[in-house]
Write a protein that holds these residues in place. Structure first.
Motif, short mmCIF file in Angstrom:
data_model
loop_
_atom_site.label_atom_id
_atom_site.label_comp_id
_atom_site.label_asym_id
_atom_site.label_seq_id
_atom_site.Cartn_x
_atom_site.Cartn_y
_atom_site.Cartn_z
N GLN A 18 8.50 19.39 -16.20
CA GLN A 18 8.42 20.85 -16.56
C GLN A 18 6.77 21.40 -16.18
O GLN A 18 6.56 22.44 -15.72
N PHE A 19 5.76 20.47 -16.64
CA PHE A 19 4.43 20.71 -16.08
C PHE A 19 4.34 20.74 -14.56
O PHE A 19 3.50 21.65 -14.27
N ILE A 20 4.75 19.93 -13.84
CA ILE A 20 4.75 19.99 -12.55
C ILE A 20 5.20 21.17 -12.08
O ILE A 20 4.65 21.61 -11.01
N SER A 21 6.55 21.53 -12.28
CA SER A 21 7.07 22.44 -11.88
C SER A 21 6.35 23.89 -12.17
O SER A 21 6.11 24.57 -11.03
N LYS A 22 5.83 23.98 -13.12
CA LYS A 22 4.80 25.13 -13.61
C LYS A 22 3.61 25.06 -12.54
O LYS A 22 3.41 26.31 -11.95
N VAL A 23 2.95 24.01 -12.31
CA VAL A 23 1.99 23.82 -11.30
C VAL A 23 2.34 24.53 -9.94
O VAL A 23 1.81 25.38 -9.27
N TYR A 24 3.19 23.84 -9.59
CA TYR A 24 3.49 24.48 -8.18
C TYR A 24 4.30 25.62 -8.08
O TYR A 24 4.19 26.50 -7.01
N ALA A 25 4.92 26.04 -9.26
CA ALA A 25 5.44 27.52 -9.16
C ALA A 25 4.42 28.50 -8.96
O ALA A 25 4.27 29.29 -8.15
N ILE A 76 -12.03 28.80 -19.57
CA ILE A 76 -10.74 28.26 -19.48
C ILE A 76 -10.35 27.89 -21.05
O ILE A 76 -9.16 28.03 -21.52
N GLY A 77 -11.38 27.51 -21.85
CA GLY A 77 -10.99 27.05 -23.17
C GLY A 77 -11.12 28.14 -24.02
O GLY A 77 -10.52 27.85 -25.17
N LYS A 78 -11.38 29.22 -23.70
CA LYS A 78 -11.54 30.42 -24.68
C LYS A 78 -10.43 31.43 -24.44
O LYS A 78 -9.84 32.16 -25.35
N ILE A 79 -10.09 31.67 -23.10
CA ILE A 79 -9.18 32.65 -22.72
C ILE A 79 -7.50 32.08 -23.06
O ILE A 79 -7.32 30.95 -23.18
N SER A 80 -6.72 33.27 -23.08
CA SER A 80 -5.43 32.90 -23.28
C SER A 80 -4.79 32.13 -22.07
O SER A 80 -5.32 32.59 -20.88
N ALA A 81 -3.35 31.81 -22.17
CA ALA A 81 -2.84 31.26 -20.93
C ALA A 81 -2.63 32.37 -20.11
O ALA A 81 -2.75 32.39 -19.00
N MET A 200 -2.88 24.72 -24.27
CA MET A 200 -4.08 24.18 -23.38
C MET A 200 -3.20 23.41 -21.98
O MET A 200 -3.86 23.91 -21.01
N PHE A 201 -2.14 23.08 -22.31
CA PHE A 201 -1.61 22.61 -20.84
C PHE A 201 -0.98 23.70 -20.05
O PHE A 201 -0.93 23.55 -18.97
N GLN A 202 -0.64 24.78 -20.76
CA GLN A 202 -0.28 25.94 -19.94
C GLN A 202 -1.35 26.32 -19.06
O GLN A 202 -1.35 26.63 -18.02
N LYS A 203 -2.60 26.46 -19.63
CA LYS A 203 -3.82 26.79 -18.95
C LYS A 203 -4.30 25.77 -17.92
O LYS A 203 -4.95 26.05 -16.93
N ALA A 204 -4.09 24.32 -18.15
CA ALA A 204 -4.12 23.28 -17.19
C ALA A 204 -3.35 23.67 -16.16
O ALA A 204 -3.64 23.03 -14.92
#
Length: 232
Positions: A18-25, A76-81, A200-204
């Motif tokens: 899921q994480f990898i898919s989000k990154v490449y999407a 990135i640590g303060k704003i929303s995804a 946090m991972f959404q932003k990552a």
């Protein structure tokens, strides 16, 4: 017990995918936005005049891009995804407007051909980064140091205007971003192993997509400079 452990492992693998898919999407979305923005700007006389007609327009675009990337990285640590996503998409839009010049300098056939070559090279290094057992951490540091060297050499060559040095810089830049593609991919794979669906991972995922996007764009531009045929 064994069934529970297997189920847990399957869940970890599913989360990683899921994480990898989000990154490449998100990376794909950014490339599409940039491509459309570049094409649209190149076909709009108004935008061409605003950006390339004066140094002021070009300078504003450059400053806006740098400021946006700096703000995104610093905040990135303060704003929303969702805020990170909007900033990334806006950056890809501005960068696409900047890339509009390639449609003036190079033929559409050359751009398409080099894009396919870039996709192939990027895909190959992505697979290498995903499956290699070699740790690329130290290589990443060396590539970043080399990148600073390339920037300095490019600034010097702006004064000396040596065609030989320009080719050398282009080749070194290509090697650097090919290596960074594998390095960044391996970082993504490590992060994916701990993905929990949190914001946090959404932003990552957005930051990772930005890194891969920049790798792809830089490989594309170097290959275009080396192998694209300019329009006469």
């Amino acid at each position: 017990m064994a069934t529970q452990e297997l189920s847990k492992q399957e869940q970890v693998e599913k989360s990683a995918r899921q994480f990898i898919s989000k990154v490449y999407a998100w990376m794909t979305v950014a490339l599409v936005v940039s491509g459309f923005a570049a094409w649209y700007t190149a076909n709009s006389q108004l935008l061409i005049n605003l950006i390339w007609g004066t140094r002021f327009g070009f300078l504003v675009l450059i400053i806006a891009e740098i400021a946006l990337v700096w703000w995104l990285s610093a905040s990135i640590g303060k704003i929303s995804a969702s805020g990170a996503i909007v900033a990334f998409v806006v950056y890809s839009l501005l960068n696409g407007m900047m890339l509009s010049s390639i449609f003036v300098v190079y033929t559409s056939a050359a751009i398409g051909r080099v894009f396919l070559i870039t996709a192939g090279m990027f895909g190959a290094m992505t697979l290498y980064g995903m499956f290699t057992k070699q740790k690329l951490n130290s290589f990443g540091r060396y590539f970043m140091m080399a990148l600073f060297g390339v920037i300095i050499a490019s600034l010097l060559n702006f004064l000396f205007r040596s065609s030989v040095l320009d080719i050398i810089i282009s080749i070194v830049t290509l090697v650097i971003f090919i290596g960074l593609t594998a390095y960044d991919t391996q970082k993504i794979m490590k992060a994916a192993a701990h993905y929990d669906g949190s914001e946090m991972f959404q932003k990552a995922a957005v930051i990772s997509a930005l890194e891969l996007y920049l790798d792809f764009i830089n490989i594309f531009l170097v290959l275009l400079r080396l192998f694209g045929r300019s329009q006469d």
